[in-house]
Design an enzyme around this catalytic site. Structure first.
Site, PDB file in Angstrom:
ATOM      1  N   GLU A   1      -5.547  -8.204  -0.259  1.00  0.00           N
ATOM      2  CA  GLU A   1      -6.258  -8.006   0.920  1.00  0.00           C
ATOM      3  C   GLU A   1      -7.721  -7.704   0.389  1.00  0.00           C
ATOM      4  OE1 GLU A   1      -5.059  -5.070   3.600  1.00  0.00           O
ATOM      5  OE2 GLU A   1      -3.077  -5.377   3.207  1.00  0.00           O
TER       6      GLU A   1
ATOM      7  N   GLU B   1       0.923  -1.145   0.092  1.00  0.00           N
ATOM      8  CA  GLU B   1       0.028   0.088  -0.136  1.00  0.00           C
ATOM      9  C   GLU B   1       0.810   1.139   0.036  1.00  0.00           C
ATOM     10  OE1 GLU B   1      -2.993   0.032   3.119  1.00  0.00           O
ATOM     11  OE2 GLU B   1      -4.151  -1.904   2.028  1.00  0.00           O
TER      12      GLU B   1
END
Length: 506
Positions: free
Chosen positions: A295, A176
């Site tokens: 995710e 991320e």
């Protein structure tokens, strides 16, 4: 829509997207909250093995059907020095983890995780730190894990008790990095250049590894699209996958939009595919970039106070959402989205595995139980085999506040050409029953083996799932006179898994 609508789901075994990669049914273990400590690892627990891993957790991991586990993060990895977690446990440092404001004891590290994964038959997917570390650290970790012997880090691994290499083939290049919350957050251009250099160095250590570049951490990121395009311009020659992350929740009682989460995931995936392919055309690349959706889950982020509000502790609770049957229905719908994009989505990871927004919950020193979301995931992981069929759905429209009109019924299906087995997964998003005819004229000798469903209720999240509580329950089906169709009535706000046998094999 009327009080009792009808829908048609048409299956054609000649039209499919190819094989559903078994790595689609992965999960995620991060050094966050109680996922590792008092989750998978608790030396003093009555079920713990000689290495300190909980046997009761291992049993449910197998039952869940997890095929792959991503480790060690997550936001955690951007501040993690993997060397802290190797060697003598007595000499490992206690570090302050900035991501989740906790004390990391480093009692579980690379070798312990690899031992846990190997014993439980799951493929490891390791992430390297590209937030506060860099190229040489990433290459050194590959050397530690994958080089058989004769180098500094391979010999260090052997001295630490792992004589044979861990043979990790799947690696994430950071986590991320588009997010301002990430330690070491950077721009798309800076990350793309770093990812390319890390990828080159890691492949010089082991040319056989597969690499995942960071994509957008959600569909709503202001840099979405631009981030993927920029990163793949710079790193696309060196990576195999671009990552996707997405979490869904019911906002302000908007149940209709929540039930349409799968439609939102569809749009997200298709946007990333279009962007990756556009970059490939522009760069005249013959290689196709696939997707690692590493995710995803239901997560009530609106309830999370933020890391700043958390006390600094060891294995303190973090985002331990208690799930309802409505959440389980949505998880089933999200799984259908992944299956319906199996030609490009090759890897998936339900975040996370234990305690942290997880299908499995534990008490320190005590009990273990399955959350409602456990059952939908386990059913799909067990039944989805072979090819992802193109399902043609004819259904009434279903209005939502966030996503506009979507089909009231969503569907995915698989066919195993080796055995003839078929699985069909159906979501009824409507607030009333819908009768669905599953048409399967190309499947000779069709015989419905089971039809199990889970319906949403209004009881809210439960504290404990017991044998007398949530389970998938049978749903009646009827065959058409010509045997070319199967009809079932889906309850309101429900998810259903149909398993069938056929004589249609290759």
């Amino acid at each position: 829509m009327t009080e009792h609508d009808a829908a048609i789901v048409a299956l054609d075994r000649e039209h499919h997207r190819g094989v559903v990669d078994r790595r689609l049914f992965g999960s995620f273990v991060e050094h966050m909250g109680r996922c590792v400590y008092t989750g998978i690892y608790e030396p003093g627990h009555p079920s713990a093995d000689a290495e300190g891993f909980r046997g009761d957790v291992s049993a449910l991991v197998r039952e869940l059907g997890v095929t792959l586990v991503r480790y060690p993060g997550g936001n955690f990895v951007s501040g993690y020095d993997w060397r802290d977690g190797i060697g003598s446990r007595e000499q490992r440092p206690r570090r302050l983890d900035l991501a989740w404001r906790s004390i990391e004891t480093n009692q579980v590290g690379t070798d312990e995780f690899m031992s846990w994964a190997r014993a439980r038959g799951v493929e490891p997917m390791l992430a390297v730190n590209l937030g506060t570390a860099g190229v040489l650290d990433a290459a050194a970790l590959v050397e530690y894990c994958n080089v058989p012997e004769g180098t500094e880090w391979s010999e260090r691994r052997r001295r630490n008790g792992a004589d044979k290499p861990h043979e990790v083939k799947l690696w994430c290049l950071g986590n991320e990095m588009d997010g301002p919350w990430q330690t070491g957050h950077t721009t798309a251009e800076q990350y793309g250049a770093l990812a390319a250099e890390a990828a080159k160095a890691m492949r010089l250590v082991d040319p056989e590894i597969e690499l995942v570049a960071c994509g957008s951490s959600s569909h709503e990121m202001p840099t979405f699209g631009y981030w993927e395009s920029s990163v793949l311009e710079l790193a696309g020659d060196y990576v195999d996958y671009i990552s996707m992350h997405a979490y869904y929740e019911e906002h302000d009682g908007d149940r209709a939009s929540f039930l349409a989460s799968g439609a939102s995931m569809d749009d997200f995936i298709e946007g990333v595919i279009a962007t990756a392919d556009a970059v490939g055309v522009r760069r005249r690349r013959t290689k196709r970039i696939n997707i690692s959706f590493d995710e995803w889950n239901v997560w009530y982020q609106s309830r999370y106070p933020g890391s700043e509000a958390m006390p600094i502790d060891i294995a303190g609770p973090r985002i331990e959402d208690q799930y309802s049957t409505l959440d389980a229905v949505v998880v089933g719908d999200l799984l259908s989205s992944l299956i319906n994009h199996a030609d490009r989505v090759k890897i998936g990871a339900l975040a996370q595995l234990v305690n942290v927004i997880a299908p499995i919950m534990t008490e320190p020193g005590g009990a273990i139980w399955r959350q409602p979301t456990f059952h939908t995931f386990a059913a799909v992981a067990a039944a989805a085999r072979g090819n992802s069929l193109v399902t043609r759905v004819t259904a009434p429209g279903f209005g939502t506040r966030r996503y506009g009109e979507v089909p009231a019924v969503a569907a995915s299906a698989t066919h195993d050409p080796a055995t003839g087995d078929v699985a069909v997964f159906l979501t009824n998003r409507a607030e009333h029953a819908v009768t669905v005819e599953v048409r399967h004229p190309g499947f000779d000798g069709w015989s419905t083996v089971s039809a199990l469903h889970l319906s949403a209720d209004d009881r809210g999240p439960r504290e404990r799932d017991t044998a007398a509580d949530v389970r998938l329950t049978p749903l009646a089906t009827s065959a058409s006179d010509d045997g070319r169709g199967t009809t079932l009535t889906l309850p309101p706000h429900s998810w259903t898994a149909v398993r069938a046998a056929s004589t249609s094999t290759d």
